[in-house]
Write a protein that holds these residues in place. Structure first.
Motif, PDB file in Angstrom:
ATOM      1  N   MET A 139     139.535   1.909  81.356  1.00 60.13           N
ATOM      2  CA  MET A 139     138.409   1.751  80.440  1.00 60.13           C
ATOM      3  C   MET A 139     138.902   1.268  79.078  1.00 60.13           C
ATOM      4  O   MET A 139     138.334   0.337  78.479  1.00 60.13           O
ATOM      5  CB  MET A 139     137.677   3.086  80.291  1.00 60.13           C
ATOM      6  CG  MET A 139     136.539   3.094  79.274  1.00 60.13           C
ATOM      7  SD  MET A 139     135.942   4.791  78.920  1.00 60.13           S
ATOM      8  CE  MET A 139     137.289   5.402  77.869  1.00 60.13           C
ATOM      9  N   ASN A 140     139.982   1.867  78.615  1.00 61.37           N
ATOM     10  CA  ASN A 140     140.523   1.490  77.314  1.00 61.37           C
ATOM     11  C   ASN A 140     141.082   0.073  77.334  1.00 61.37           C
ATOM     12  O   ASN A 140     140.968  -0.670  76.343  1.00 61.37           O
ATOM     13  CB  ASN A 140     141.605   2.483  76.905  1.00 61.37           C
ATOM     14  CG  ASN A 140     141.880   2.464  75.423  1.00 61.37           C
ATOM     15  OD1 ASN A 140     141.016   2.786  74.616  1.00 61.37           O
ATOM     16  ND2 ASN A 140     143.080   2.067  75.045  1.00 61.37           N
ATOM     17  N   ASP A 141     141.668  -0.343  78.470  1.00 65.30           N
ATOM     18  CA  ASP A 141     142.164  -1.719  78.586  1.00 65.30           C
ATOM     19  C   ASP A 141     141.025  -2.725  78.457  1.00 65.30           C
ATOM     20  O   ASP A 141     141.221  -3.820  77.901  1.00 65.30           O
ATOM     21  CB  ASP A 141     142.870  -1.918  79.923  1.00 65.30           C
ATOM     22  CG  ASP A 141     144.257  -1.293  79.979  1.00 65.30           C
ATOM     23  OD1 ASP A 141     144.798  -0.945  78.908  1.00 65.30           O
ATOM     24  OD2 ASP A 141     144.799  -1.157  81.094  1.00 65.30           O
ATOM     25  N   ARG A 142     139.853  -2.385  78.970  1.00 64.90           N
ATOM     26  CA  ARG A 142     138.707  -3.290  78.838  1.00 64.90           C
ATOM     27  C   ARG A 142     138.339  -3.473  77.378  1.00 64.90           C
ATOM     28  O   ARG A 142     138.041  -4.589  76.930  1.00 64.90           O
ATOM     29  CB  ARG A 142     137.522  -2.745  79.629  1.00 64.90           C
ATOM     30  CG  ARG A 142     137.720  -2.795  81.137  1.00 64.90           C
ATOM     31  CD  ARG A 142     136.703  -1.946  81.864  1.00 64.90           C
ATOM     32  NE  ARG A 142     135.328  -2.362  81.546  1.00 64.90           N
ATOM     33  CZ  ARG A 142     134.263  -1.608  81.838  1.00 64.90           C
ATOM     34  NH1 ARG A 142     134.416  -0.418  82.412  1.00 64.90           N
ATOM     35  NH2 ARG A 142     133.062  -2.043  81.540  1.00 64.90           N
ATOM     36  N   VAL A 143     138.362  -2.394  76.636  1.00 62.07           N
ATOM     37  CA  VAL A 143     138.088  -2.480  75.194  1.00 62.07           C
ATOM     38  C   VAL A 143     139.167  -3.309  74.511  1.00 62.07           C
ATOM     39  O   VAL A 143     138.870  -4.192  73.685  1.00 62.07           O
ATOM     40  CB  VAL A 143     138.004  -1.069  74.575  1.00 62.07           C
ATOM     41  CG1 VAL A 143     137.876  -1.135  73.060  1.00 62.07           C
ATOM     42  CG2 VAL A 143     136.832  -0.291  75.179  1.00 62.07           C
ATOM     43  N   ASP A 144     140.417  -3.040  74.859  1.00 61.41           N
ATOM     44  CA  ASP A 144     141.521  -3.772  74.247  1.00 61.41           C
ATOM     45  C   ASP A 144     141.487  -5.253  74.602  1.00 61.41           C
ATOM     46  O   ASP A 144     142.052  -6.082  73.879  1.00 61.41           O
ATOM     47  CB  ASP A 144     142.860  -3.171  74.682  1.00 61.41           C
ATOM     48  CG  ASP A 144     143.134  -1.811  74.048  1.00 61.41           C
ATOM     49  OD1 ASP A 144     142.398  -1.423  73.125  1.00 61.41           O
ATOM     50  OD2 ASP A 144     144.085  -1.141  74.495  1.00 61.41           O
ATOM     51  N   SER A 145     140.830  -5.605  75.714  1.00 60.00           N
ATOM     52  CA  SER A 145     140.719  -7.011  76.117  1.00 60.00           C
ATOM     53  C   SER A 145     139.581  -7.736  75.419  1.00 60.00           C
ATOM     54  O   SER A 145     139.429  -8.942  75.603  1.00 60.00           O
ATOM     55  CB  SER A 145     140.531  -7.101  77.638  1.00 60.00           C
ATOM     56  OG  SER A 145     141.666  -6.588  78.310  1.00 60.00           O
ATOM     57  N   ILE A 187     138.413  -4.584  69.256  1.00 60.72           N
ATOM     58  CA  ILE A 187     137.868  -5.154  68.025  1.00 60.72           C
ATOM     59  C   ILE A 187     137.244  -4.065  67.169  1.00 60.72           C
ATOM     60  O   ILE A 187     137.565  -3.916  65.982  1.00 60.72           O
ATOM     61  CB  ILE A 187     136.835  -6.249  68.352  1.00 60.72           C
ATOM     62  CG1 ILE A 187     137.515  -7.420  69.083  1.00 60.72           C
ATOM     63  CG2 ILE A 187     136.143  -6.735  67.069  1.00 60.72           C
ATOM     64  CD1 ILE A 187     136.541  -8.446  69.635  1.00 60.72           C
ATOM     65  N   GLN A 188     136.345  -3.282  67.757  1.00 63.03           N
ATOM     66  CA  GLN A 188     135.664  -2.246  66.985  1.00 63.03           C
ATOM     67  C   GLN A 188     136.614  -1.099  66.637  1.00 63.03           C
ATOM     68  O   GLN A 188     136.575  -0.569  65.523  1.00 63.03           O
ATOM     69  CB  GLN A 188     134.450  -1.699  67.759  1.00 63.03           C
ATOM     70  CG  GLN A 188     133.341  -2.706  67.981  1.00 63.03           C
ATOM     71  CD  GLN A 188     133.649  -3.697  69.097  1.00 63.03           C
ATOM     72  OE1 GLN A 188     134.357  -3.365  70.045  1.00 63.03           O
ATOM     73  NE2 GLN A 188     133.100  -4.905  68.983  1.00 63.03           N
ATOM     74  N   THR A 189     137.468  -0.722  67.580  1.00 64.05           N
ATOM     75  CA  THR A 189     138.354   0.411  67.311  1.00 64.05           C
ATOM     76  C   THR A 189     139.381   0.071  66.233  1.00 64.05           C
ATOM     77  O   THR A 189     139.782   0.950  65.463  1.00 64.05           O
ATOM     78  CB  THR A 189     139.056   0.880  68.599  1.00 64.05           C
ATOM     79  OG1 THR A 189     139.650  -0.242  69.265  1.00 64.05           O
ATOM     80  CG2 THR A 189     138.070   1.560  69.527  1.00 64.05           C
ATOM     81  N   ASN A 205     133.074  -4.728  74.106  1.00 64.83           N
ATOM     82  CA  ASN A 205     132.564  -3.874  73.038  1.00 64.83           C
ATOM     83  C   ASN A 205     132.832  -2.399  73.344  1.00 64.83           C
ATOM     84  O   ASN A 205     132.454  -1.893  74.413  1.00 64.83           O
ATOM     85  CB  ASN A 205     131.069  -4.111  72.839  1.00 64.83           C
ATOM     86  CG  ASN A 205     130.502  -3.309  71.691  1.00 64.83           C
ATOM     87  OD1 ASN A 205     130.199  -2.125  71.833  1.00 64.83           O
ATOM     88  ND2 ASN A 205     130.361  -3.948  70.540  1.00 64.83           N
ATOM     89  N   PHE A 206     133.474  -1.729  72.415  1.00 69.58           N
ATOM     90  CA  PHE A 206     133.866  -0.326  72.573  1.00 69.58           C
ATOM     91  C   PHE A 206     132.676   0.551  72.937  1.00 69.58           C
ATOM     92  O   PHE A 206     132.716   1.328  73.909  1.00 69.58           O
ATOM     93  CB  PHE A 206     134.516   0.134  71.266  1.00 69.58           C
ATOM     94  CG  PHE A 206     134.794   1.605  71.148  1.00 69.58           C
ATOM     95  CD1 PHE A 206     135.644   2.243  72.033  1.00 69.58           C
ATOM     96  CD2 PHE A 206     134.230   2.354  70.126  1.00 69.58           C
ATOM     97  CE1 PHE A 206     135.926   3.602  71.912  1.00 69.58           C
ATOM     98  CE2 PHE A 206     134.502   3.708  69.986  1.00 69.58           C
ATOM     99  CZ  PHE A 206     135.347   4.333  70.888  1.00 69.58           C
TER     100      PHE A 206
END
Length: 206
Positions: free
Chosen positions: A44-50, A112-114, A53-54
């Motif tokens: 899940m975190n990798d998707r955000v890092d890719s 991006i958001q994090t 949207n968080f």
């Protein structure tokens, strides 16, 4: 070749990133283990890092796992507690290098958001000479493309880059491209490497 720029990973190099430890302290070890077994939270975190949207990714994950909704909401609402604390010695090393006129780049798997959330708490995240943030780049380490993008955009030859990261897969990928590398285990070891390369004096690296 003479080192022309130093590249820092962020998680567990400049800021501690230990989600399991955090959730152990909040919901207990047994429930945390069950949660991480039930949900691919690192995926899940990798998707955000890719670049996804968080808030949307976490909302979808909560909808898909309603029995863990409260805990997933904690991941979102208390994200800064997951990304904490700063590793102060590493932050000092970054500033010392820049004080010597040595360019310091980030190369980080970060959303991006994090990243914006973290930078509001940690001002040094806005002080790199060049930012290479996976969420904006659309690719994460250890994919070779992210290293190639840094080389191309910075104009620094691979062999003139010194990169530190806490993950061996990320280090191996950089080494394969000809970068000079340092596996980060603790800030003193990184400080010693910077001194041995002649980039800092022992006093500057303290």
């Amino acid at each position: 070749m003479t080192i022309q720029a130093v590249v820092f990973d962020i998680g567990n190099v400049l800021i501690e990133w230990q989600p399991e430890r955090f959730f152990d302290s909040v919901i207990g070890t047994d429930r945390r283990r069950a949660m991480f077994a039930a949900i691919d939270l690192h995926g899940m975190n990798d998707r955000v890092d890719s670049g996804e949207n968080f808030h949307e990714v976490l909302a979808r994950t909560a909808d898909e796992n309603p029995e863990w909704r409260n805990e997933i909401n904690i991941w979102q609402d208390r994200w800064l507690d997951l990304a904490s604390p700063a590793i102060d010695h590493s932050v000092r090393l970054m500033a010392a290098l820049q004080g010597r006129g040595i360019p310091v780049f980030s190369l980080t798997n970060f959303g991006i958001q994090t990243y914006d959330i973290a930078a509001a708490k940690y001002p040094f995240l806005r002080q790199f000479d060049h930012d290479f943030i996976s969420g904006h780049m659309g690719v994460i380490k250890p994919e070779p493309a992210i290293y190639e993008m840094l080389e191309s955009q910075s104009g620094v030859a691979p062999e003139a880059l010194l990169f530190t990261d806490d993950r061996t897969d990320n280090i191996f990928a950089a080494t394969a491209r000809g970068w000079q590398t340092h596996l980060f285990e603790h800030p003193q070891g990184w400080a010693d490497r910077l001194v041995s390369e002649g980039l800092l004096t022992p006093e500057e690296a303290a």
